[in-house]
Design a protein around this motif. Structure first.
Motif, PDB file in Angstrom:
ATOM      1  N   TRP A  21       0.826  -1.209   0.000  1.00 51.46           N
ATOM      2  CA  TRP A  21       0.000   0.000   0.000  1.00 51.46           C
ATOM      3  C   TRP A  21       0.863   1.263   0.000  1.00 51.46           C
ATOM      4  CZ3 TRP A  21      -4.529   1.667  -1.177  1.00 51.46           C
ATOM      5  CH2 TRP A  21      -4.990   2.883  -0.682  1.00 51.46           C
ATOM      6  N   ALA A  22       1.959   1.235   0.771  1.00 50.45           N
ATOM      7  CA  ALA A  22       2.873   2.384   0.789  1.00 50.45           C
ATOM      8  C   ALA A  22       3.508   2.586  -0.578  1.00 50.45           C
ATOM      9  CB  ALA A  22       3.938   2.194   1.870  1.00 50.45           C
ATOM     10  N   MET A  23       3.902   1.531  -1.219  1.00 50.75           N
ATOM     11  CA  MET A  23       4.477   1.630  -2.562  1.00 50.75           C
ATOM     12  C   MET A  23       3.448   2.145  -3.566  1.00 50.75           C
ATOM     13  SD  MET A  23       7.646   0.728  -2.303  1.00 50.75           S
ATOM     14  CE  MET A  23       8.114   0.380  -3.990  1.00 50.75           C
ATOM     15  N   PHE A  24       2.225   1.666  -3.396  1.00 54.29           N
ATOM     16  CA  PHE A  24       1.140   2.118  -4.286  1.00 54.29           C
ATOM     17  C   PHE A  24       0.917   3.622  -4.140  1.00 54.29           C
ATOM     18  CE2 PHE A  24      -3.421   3.068  -4.695  1.00 54.29           C
ATOM     19  CZ  PHE A  24      -3.635   2.691  -6.024  1.00 54.29           C
ATOM     20  N   GLN A  26       3.027   5.870  -2.997  1.00 51.99           N
ATOM     21  CA  GLN A  26       4.204   6.680  -3.277  1.00 51.99           C
ATOM     22  C   GLN A  26       4.566   6.712  -4.759  1.00 51.99           C
ATOM     23  OE1 GLN A  26       5.622   8.348  -0.819  1.00 51.99           O
ATOM     24  NE2 GLN A  26       7.206   9.314  -2.071  1.00 51.99           N
ATOM     25  N   TYR A  27       4.476   5.548  -5.422  1.00 51.80           N
ATOM     26  CA  TYR A  27       5.046   5.468  -6.767  1.00 51.80           C
ATOM     27  C   TYR A  27       4.031   5.210  -7.876  1.00 51.80           C
ATOM     28  CZ  TYR A  27       9.370   5.105  -4.094  1.00 51.80           C
ATOM     29  OH  TYR A  27      10.392   5.358  -3.243  1.00 51.80           O
ATOM     30  N   PHE A  28       2.825   4.818  -7.528  1.00 51.98           N
ATOM     31  CA  PHE A  28       1.848   4.531  -8.579  1.00 51.98           C
ATOM     32  C   PHE A  28       1.359   5.846  -9.184  1.00 51.98           C
ATOM     33  CE2 PHE A  28      -1.759   2.206 -10.452  1.00 51.98           C
ATOM     34  CZ  PHE A  28      -1.112   1.018 -10.769  1.00 51.98           C
ATOM     35  N   PRO A  29       1.229   5.955 -10.498  1.00 50.34           N
ATOM     36  CA  PRO A  29       0.782   7.218 -11.133  1.00 50.34           C
ATOM     37  C   PRO A  29      -0.587   7.670 -10.589  1.00 50.34           C
ATOM     38  CG  PRO A  29       1.618   5.698 -12.779  1.00 50.34           C
ATOM     39  CD  PRO A  29       1.546   4.924 -11.505  1.00 50.34           C
TER      40      PRO A  29
END
Length: 474
Positions: A21-24, A26-29
């Motif tokens: 979820w954190a990656m989503f 932070q980095y997901f467009p």
């Protein structure tokens, strides 16, 4: 052993979900994220059978508190005391009773025509963290209503109207009249956007206790009573439901007591506007928006509050011309001008411009000791609809001041004779002053004529002397 392994696996799964979820986030467009959230909500709606309606405390512009939010708050206060576990307490109604309301992040249930509903109070902070001297002002409070989707028509069509109507009725029953004063604008963010501070209004003045002629008193009471019942009339003629009163007269003649008597007669709140603490016309409009209906907006001693005589620009130019050689004086004038930039035009719009229609059933009252100093545009009929002159006591008014000592007995005649003697002395003094003024005018006229005659004689003598000189030359 099996239990410990299960908890270990659950912990690992939870940690993995949080990481993803954190990656989503932070980095997901951002564009793809919005689409995923949109369709995920639609997917959840097929499984989750409940609908939620949120009512924010402030509208988008945050200038005025939502009337729906206030009505819901009053409605929920009637049943939250027996159902909620965390409550807020406040003293109301002449400081004799305590009102309880839901605290933040609390939930209560309600039932309407056999349908169960849930009300929750919430508070959200801004997503972007920034430094602020008053962080509480950035918080947004709201109420969230949750109900089953099969009851949508009943809740939206009937229940919400019932809540608003009941909330307003409860507010009227528990209402305690208040006396407001405006806070300096730099303090508006200290206590949740509060532009006004208030205390309970407990002034004892009534029209029965006012020292005034009975006929004049009845005229004012009748005018106020008619105004209170003329909502349809103002709507029919296309005017805002408000009325202006100008109270003028010498100091100490009961102008403030008259305002208190008006409020007690009509059961209105009072908003006492201190113009010197209002920076500009925009802030004046914000203050007007934050006032409620059934209120009296008061500006006392308006001739002393600001320069509103219509000669503002001319006067400032003269002062600037006088102080241009003195830098300290000029700096002082500049600092003074920064304190308030409310103009005559801004005040006129405040009284009866477009912004004056933001609310209804309101009185606007000005008081002054020198009505002749005010600009005519400010006090003309239509803005100040009724001019009331409050002067010194006559005998009838004096009886109201001393009801225990003034009775229908022989002493009354003695006191009445004293009052008449004073009135006679005042009339004699007036006649004497007029006579002296007339004599002075006649004396000035006589001296003027003597001076003109003397000037004519001197002019004739000069002409004669000139003629004699010319004859000698010949």
């Amino acid at each position: 052993m099996a239990m410990s392994e299960m908890f270990t696996q659950l912990g690992s799964v939870a940690a993995g979900i949080m990481f993803l979820w954190a990656m989503f986030q932070q980095y997901f467009p951002y564009q793809l994220r919005s689409h995923i959230q949109k369709y995920s909500q639609k997917l959840v709606s097929f499984v989750y059978p409940y609908i939620q309606i949120t009512v924010q405390e402030y509208s988008a512009d945050r200038w005025k508190r939502s009337e729906a939010y206030v009505a819901i708050e009053d409605y929920l206060s009637s049943n939250s005391s027996s159902r909620a576990k965390r409550l807020k307490a406040d003293i109301i109604k002449d400081s004799r009773s305590v009102a309880l309301s839901m605290d933040d992040h609390e939930e209560v249930t309600d039932e309407f025509q056999g349908v169960k509903l849930w009300w929750a109070s919430g508070k959200s902070s801004p997503k972007t963290h920034s430094f602020s001297f008053y962080p509480a002002s950035d918080e947004k409070r709201y109420y969230c209503l949750t109900f089953h989707k099969r009851y949508r028509d009943l809740i939206v069509g009937t229940y919400l109207n019932h809540v608003i109507k009941e909330g307003k009725a409860i507010a009227v029953r528990k209402r305690q009249r208040k006396l407001y004063t405006n806070n300096p604008s730099q303090n508006w963010y200290e206590s949740k956007r509060s532009m006004w501070s208030h205390v309970p209004f407990e002034h004892p003045a009534t029209f029965e206790t006012l020292a005034m002629e009975s006929k004049k008193k009845e005229e004012i009471v009748t005018d106020l009573t008619i105004f209170r019942t003329r909502k349809q009339y103002y709507s029919k003629i296309g005017k805002a439901w408000k009325r202006g009163y100008l109270l003028h007269g010498p100091p100490g003649t009961g102008k403030s007591s008259m305002i208190a008597a008006m409020a007690n007669l009509l059961n209105y709140d009072i908003y006492d506007v201190e113009l010197t603490s209002v920076k500009d016309n925009t802030e004046l409009r914000k203050l007007l928006i934050e006032t409620t209906s059934k209120s009296i907006i008061v500006i006392e001693d308006i001739d002393c509050s600001l320069d509103l005589t219509g000669q503002r620009k001319k006067k400032k130019e003269e002062e600037k011309e006088e102080s241009k050689d003195d830098p300290l004086l000029l700096k002082g004038k500049e600092n003074e001008s920064k304190e308030s930039k409310v103009t005559l035009s801004g005040l006129l719009n405040f009284i009866d411009g477009l912004w004056s229609a933001c609310g209804e059933e309101r009185l606007i009252v000005f008081t002054t000791n020198h009505v002749e100093k005010l600009d005519l545009a400010l006090i003309r009929r239509g803005r100040m609809d009724k001019h009331i002159e409050l002067s010194y006591c006559c005998f009838e008014a004096f009886k109201n001041l001393m009801p225990k000592s003034i009775t229908d007995d022989p002493e009354t005649a003695c006191l009445e004779d004293l009052i008449q003697a004073i009135e006679k002395a005042k009339e004699e003094a007036r006649v004497k002053a007029e006579k002296e003024a007339k004599e002075k005018e006649e004396e000035e006229e006589r001296l003027k004529k003597e001076k003109e005659a003397k000037e004519k004689e001197e002019a004739a003598g000069e002409v004669k002397e000139k003629e004699m000189t010319e004859e000698k030359v010949k």
